[in-house]
Write a protein that holds these residues in place. Sequence first.
Motif, PDB file in Angstrom:
ATOM      1  N   ILE A  77       0.854  -1.195   0.000  1.00 54.68           N
ATOM      2  CA  ILE A  77       0.000   0.000   0.000  1.00 54.68           C
ATOM      3  C   ILE A  77       0.884   1.237   0.000  1.00 54.68           C
ATOM      4  O   ILE A  77       1.683   1.457   0.919  1.00 54.68           O
ATOM      5  CB  ILE A  77      -0.925  -0.004   1.228  1.00 54.68           C
ATOM      6  N   VAL A  78       0.740   2.056  -1.036  1.00 53.72           N
ATOM      7  CA  VAL A  78       1.577   3.246  -1.198  1.00 53.72           C
ATOM      8  C   VAL A  78       0.753   4.483  -0.850  1.00 53.72           C
ATOM      9  O   VAL A  78      -0.197   4.831  -1.557  1.00 53.72           O
ATOM     10  CB  VAL A  78       2.122   3.363  -2.635  1.00 53.72           C
ATOM     11  N   THR A  79       1.096   5.147   0.253  1.00 57.97           N
ATOM     12  CA  THR A  79       0.463   6.401   0.647  1.00 57.97           C
ATOM     13  C   THR A  79       1.549   7.455   0.835  1.00 57.97           C
ATOM     14  O   THR A  79       2.713   7.215   0.506  1.00 57.97           O
ATOM     15  CB  THR A  79      -0.335   6.225   1.951  1.00 57.97           C
ATOM     16  N   SER A  80       1.178   8.602   1.376  1.00 64.31           N
ATOM     17  CA  SER A  80       2.156   9.675   1.573  1.00 64.31           C
ATOM     18  C   SER A  80       2.708   9.623   2.991  1.00 64.31           C
ATOM     19  O   SER A  80       2.184   8.923   3.867  1.00 64.31           O
ATOM     20  CB  SER A  80       1.521  11.036   1.300  1.00 64.31           C
ATOM     21  N   GLU A  81       3.751  10.409   3.205  1.00 59.71           N
ATOM     22  CA  GLU A  81       4.342  10.504   4.534  1.00 59.71           C
ATOM     23  C   GLU A  81       3.766  11.694   5.290  1.00 59.71           C
ATOM     24  O   GLU A  81       3.858  11.769   6.506  1.00 59.71           O
ATOM     25  CB  GLU A  81       5.875  10.628   4.383  1.00 59.71           C
ATOM     26  N   ARG A  82       3.131  12.618   4.559  1.00 62.38           N
ATOM     27  CA  ARG A  82       2.517  13.805   5.151  1.00 62.38           C
ATOM     28  C   ARG A  82       1.059  13.906   4.712  1.00 62.38           C
ATOM     29  O   ARG A  82       0.656  13.298   3.731  1.00 62.38           O
ATOM     30  CB  ARG A  82       3.272  15.069   4.735  1.00 62.38           C
ATOM     31  N   GLY A  83       0.303  14.718   5.446  1.00 63.66           N
ATOM     32  CA  GLY A  83      -1.098  14.926   5.138  1.00 63.66           C
ATOM     33  C   GLY A  83      -1.314  16.191   4.325  1.00 63.66           C
ATOM     34  O   GLY A  83      -0.450  16.615   3.556  1.00 63.66           O
ATOM     35  N   LEU A  84      -2.477  16.802   4.505  1.00 62.09           N
ATOM     36  CA  LEU A  84      -2.856  18.047   3.809  1.00 62.09           C
ATOM     37  C   LEU A  84      -2.809  17.876   2.292  1.00 62.09           C
ATOM     38  O   LEU A  84      -2.361  18.769   1.574  1.00 62.09           O
ATOM     39  CB  LEU A  84      -1.955  19.212   4.249  1.00 62.09           C
ATOM     40  N   ILE A 134       2.383  -4.475   3.532  1.00 59.80           N
ATOM     41  CA  ILE A 134       3.648  -3.749   3.431  1.00 59.80           C
ATOM     42  C   ILE A 134       3.286  -2.297   3.156  1.00 59.80           C
ATOM     43  O   ILE A 134       2.661  -1.984   2.133  1.00 59.80           O
ATOM     44  CB  ILE A 134       4.547  -4.314   2.321  1.00 59.80           C
ATOM     45  N   ALA A 135       3.636  -1.414   4.084  1.00 60.06           N
ATOM     46  CA  ALA A 135       3.235  -0.012   3.994  1.00 60.06           C
ATOM     47  C   ALA A 135       4.396   0.835   3.507  1.00 60.06           C
ATOM     48  O   ALA A 135       5.469   0.856   4.109  1.00 60.06           O
ATOM     49  CB  ALA A 135       2.750   0.492   5.347  1.00 60.06           C
ATOM     50  N   ILE A 136       4.175   1.525   2.393  1.00 62.85           N
ATOM     51  CA  ILE A 136       5.128   2.531   1.901  1.00 62.85           C
ATOM     52  C   ILE A 136       4.472   3.888   2.137  1.00 62.85           C
ATOM     53  O   ILE A 136       3.484   4.233   1.496  1.00 62.85           O
ATOM     54  CB  ILE A 136       5.437   2.323   0.414  1.00 62.85           C
ATOM     55  N   GLY A 137       5.012   4.663   3.077  1.00 66.20           N
ATOM     56  CA  GLY A 137       4.382   5.905   3.501  1.00 66.20           C
ATOM     57  C   GLY A 137       3.696   5.707   4.844  1.00 66.20           C
ATOM     58  O   GLY A 137       3.065   4.681   5.099  1.00 66.20           O
ATOM     59  N   LYS A 193      -4.314  -4.297  12.129  1.00 67.12           N
ATOM     60  CA  LYS A 193      -3.819  -5.073  10.996  1.00 67.12           C
ATOM     61  C   LYS A 193      -2.324  -5.350  11.168  1.00 67.12           C
ATOM     62  O   LYS A 193      -1.584  -4.554  11.735  1.00 67.12           O
ATOM     63  CB  LYS A 193      -4.060  -4.328   9.682  1.00 67.12           C
ATOM     64  N   TYR A 194      -1.907  -6.479  10.642  1.00 66.68           N
ATOM     65  CA  TYR A 194      -0.503  -6.883  10.760  1.00 66.68           C
ATOM     66  C   TYR A 194       0.323  -6.184   9.685  1.00 66.68           C
ATOM     67  O   TYR A 194       0.095  -6.377   8.488  1.00 66.68           O
ATOM     68  CB  TYR A 194      -0.381  -8.399  10.629  1.00 66.68           C
ATOM     69  N   ILE A 195       1.263  -5.351  10.115  1.00 66.06           N
ATOM     70  CA  ILE A 195       2.171  -4.659   9.191  1.00 66.06           C
ATOM     71  C   ILE A 195       3.472  -5.442   9.153  1.00 66.06           C
ATOM     72  O   ILE A 195       4.246  -5.432  10.107  1.00 66.06           O
ATOM     73  CB  ILE A 195       2.439  -3.197   9.632  1.00 66.06           C
ATOM     74  N   HIS A 196       3.705  -6.130   8.042  1.00 72.37           N
ATOM     75  CA  HIS A 196       4.912  -6.955   7.929  1.00 72.37           C
ATOM     76  C   HIS A 196       6.160  -6.091   7.811  1.00 72.37           C
ATOM     77  O   HIS A 196       7.173  -6.347   8.471  1.00 72.37           O
ATOM     78  CB  HIS A 196       4.800  -7.870   6.707  1.00 72.37           C
ATOM     79  N   SER A 197       6.103  -5.075   6.952  1.00 67.15           N
ATOM     80  CA  SER A 197       7.246  -4.185   6.748  1.00 67.15           C
ATOM     81  C   SER A 197       6.728  -2.775   6.501  1.00 67.15           C
ATOM     82  O   SER A 197       5.606  -2.591   6.016  1.00 67.15           O
ATOM     83  CB  SER A 197       8.101  -4.638   5.558  1.00 67.15           C
ATOM     84  N   GLU A 198       7.540  -1.804   6.824  1.00 65.20           N
ATOM     85  CA  GLU A 198       7.148  -0.410   6.635  1.00 65.20           C
ATOM     86  C   GLU A 198       8.325   0.408   6.107  1.00 65.20           C
ATOM     87  O   GLU A 198       9.474   0.190   6.493  1.00 65.20           O
ATOM     88  CB  GLU A 198       6.625   0.179   7.946  1.00 65.20           C
TER      89      GLU A 198
END
Length: 303
Positions: A87-94, A120-123, A135-140
Amino acid sequence: MTVTVAATNMADIRRRIKSVSSTEHITNAMKLVSAAKLRKARNNFDRTKEYFHYMTESISEIFYDAAAVPEKYLEGNREIVNTCFIIVTSERGLCGSFNANVIKQAEIEIEDDPNRSVLIAIGSKGKEYFEKRGKYIHSEYLMPPENITFSEMRKIANMVIDMYDEGTVDRVVLISTAFVNNLEQEVKSVQLLPFKVKAKEEYSMTDTHYIDTRSREVEYEPSVEEVFNYLIPKYVEILLYGSVLESATCEHAARRMAMESATDNAREMLSQLSLYYNRARQASITNEIIEVVSGSEAQNAEM
């Protein structure tokens, strides 16, 4: 009493005008910063897009002979028990609904998956959201997507392929954001592993990940296994890195739009507050004139 109430209203309006004006300066500055970052990210994305497209097309050509692809990488070779979602999200909001749209799509697919999901969370935004919900986060990977290097993507790709080869996961799905233009971005979901096999007549331009099964003569040196053991990690890491770059471009585009909208709203609010302030000021002046006239008339009546 009326004058005191009007003065209080005017003081409140002045405080709100000052607060909204400060917010407008901040959002306008953030809009300009996001516009500059968007130009840089868009340039990087445009430069690499053709290269990634060429590379993925070239590798896909080698996959044309489905019979040569190792069976473990083809859809239907095993029962789907565990699914890995990248899952690719951002590191900041707004940035408006940028993260919410990705998370919503991920939630839908996770809910539709009856078995245990490995995330696997990117961001950081996606990681924080799913972590709070147990939820289980395997890697971040919490650095901003535009700062993630190709070597980082290689590590992620190799880790995912190792998990797939070992049977820890049976399917790998990438959920990120696709760039349409500066005003429009859309969430995309791509199954990285196993490969979906399609005949050429079933292929459409909307497909982003497919194997064409048309027959052609292909020779592999030194062996089929070694060729595919080399190519499949390359294919996955190129798709991953290209998607992360595209997502970073979408993030800056979404943030610029959000800050532009916030700035416009602040300016509209300032216009309304100025109107309310002028009305309150005119009412205060009118009340003062009425009191002066009333006092003067009362004094004349006594005389």
